[in-house]
Design an enzyme around this catalytic site. Structure first.
Site: not given
Ligand code: 8YV
Length: 321
Positions: A240, A269, A287
């Site tokens: 993260r 994001e 991601h």
């Protein structure tokens, strides 16, 4: 009469997962995969017994407080649950689950790719070839950092960290880790435990982040701790973005304190700090740690196993609230 539980599914899921959803539930699917706003999420949850969301939907205390009372369970598609206010869920009696284990291999694979991609300058090399700017070759051309035999520090030795350690041993890496608790020797498999992060950082040729984002880990990798790494270390984050401080990571990359970084998890994001893309020494992925066909199916099935247990009146095996 249809007495199947109603499940709000916030994103487009793999076909096999949606087929099982449709078979066993009254599934409210999202075939266009539109991202629901907070208000839409609450509105669409009306009349639903449960929600199967991704990390893209935020269950803040406010949202949880406004969810229709018929919603009894949030069965996450993601293993990370930092998008859910767990204390608020517990207070409301909302059951929350995640799908552990099933994405460890895919995420560890991507971690190795980030490590190697950053060390061997994959972004720069690929760009040269694709743009036709590759003109010559010399012994000094595109020289990177060797991964084999280096010291790898793992912050957060949970499921993904442990698989990453195993894969890294294939590159003869020396494994070090820091976690809040020490693992039993049979799980450590020779990895060296450090009781504090500060104790581990000075020996990390590579540092890879695998802890959850919690109030305790948010901003852990700041200027002070980047300074403790050896000069020329390589930083990897497939967990993260909240664990690193953008300004401090970018400063460490610009100054050369860090040789390179491989990143798959960012703050804000997908609207990430544009400076990351301007740096030549970053290897950036959007991601996709768990983005393999096998793993995405398995994540959905695991979320469904949790829903099945809950609606059968059993305790879901992956309850986090
Ligand atoms: C998922 C992830 O793709 O599971 C997680 O925590 O970060 C990713 O691998 C995504 O979160 C699914 O919602």
């Amino acid at each position: 009469m249809n007495d199947k539980p109603v499940i709000l599914v916030t994103r487009k899921l793999p076909d096999a997962v949606e087929a099982r959803l449709k078979r066993d539930y009254e599934a409210r699917l999202n075939p266009d995969d539109t991202l629901y706003s907070k208000e839409e999420l609450i509105e669409r949850a009306r009349g639903a017994d449960g929600i199967l969301p991704c990390h893209t939907e935020h269950f803040s205390a406010e949202v949880i407080g406004r969810l229709p009372e018929e919603v009894k369970i949030v069965a996450n598609f993601s293993v990370g649950f930092d998008h859910v206010d767990i204390a608020a869920a517990k207070k409301r009696g909302l059951v929350v689950t995640n799908p552990p284990d099933v994405l460890s291999d895919a995420t560890a694979e991507l971690t190795m790719m980030l490590m190697i991609g950053a060390a061997r300058r994959a972004s720069e090399g690929e760009r040269l070839v694709r743009t036709g700017e590759w003109k010559d070759w010399s012994p000094a051309f595109m020289v990177g950092t060797q991964v084999t035999g280096k010291r790898l520090g793992i912050l957060g030795m949970g499921r993904v960290g442990q698989v990453t350690a195993r894969r890294a041993r294939g590159f003869d890496m020396e494994i070090h880790y820091h976690d809040v608790r020490r693992l039993p020797p049979e799980v450590e498999e020779g990895a060296q435990y450090h009781g504090t992060l500060e104790d581990m950082l000075p020996i990390c040729d590579f540092l890879s982040i695998h802890c959850n984002a919690t109030p305790e880990t948010t901003g852990l990798m700041n200027a002070e701790r980047f300074a403790l790494l050896p000069d020329g270390a390589i930083f990897v984050n497939a967990a993260r973005g909240a664990i690193h401080v953008d300004d401090d990571l970018i400063e460490a990359l610009q100054s050369g304190k860090l040789k390179a970084a491989g990143i798959d998890a960012y703050n804000n994001e997908p609207t990430i700090d544009p400076r990351f893309a301007k740096l030549a020494n970053t290897f950036l992925m959007p991601h996709i740690g768990s983005a393999t066909t096998e793993t995405r199916d398995a994540m959905g099935f695991r979320a469904l196993d949790n829903l099945d247990a809950f609606f059968a009146g059993d305790e879901p095996s992956d309850r986090v609230a």
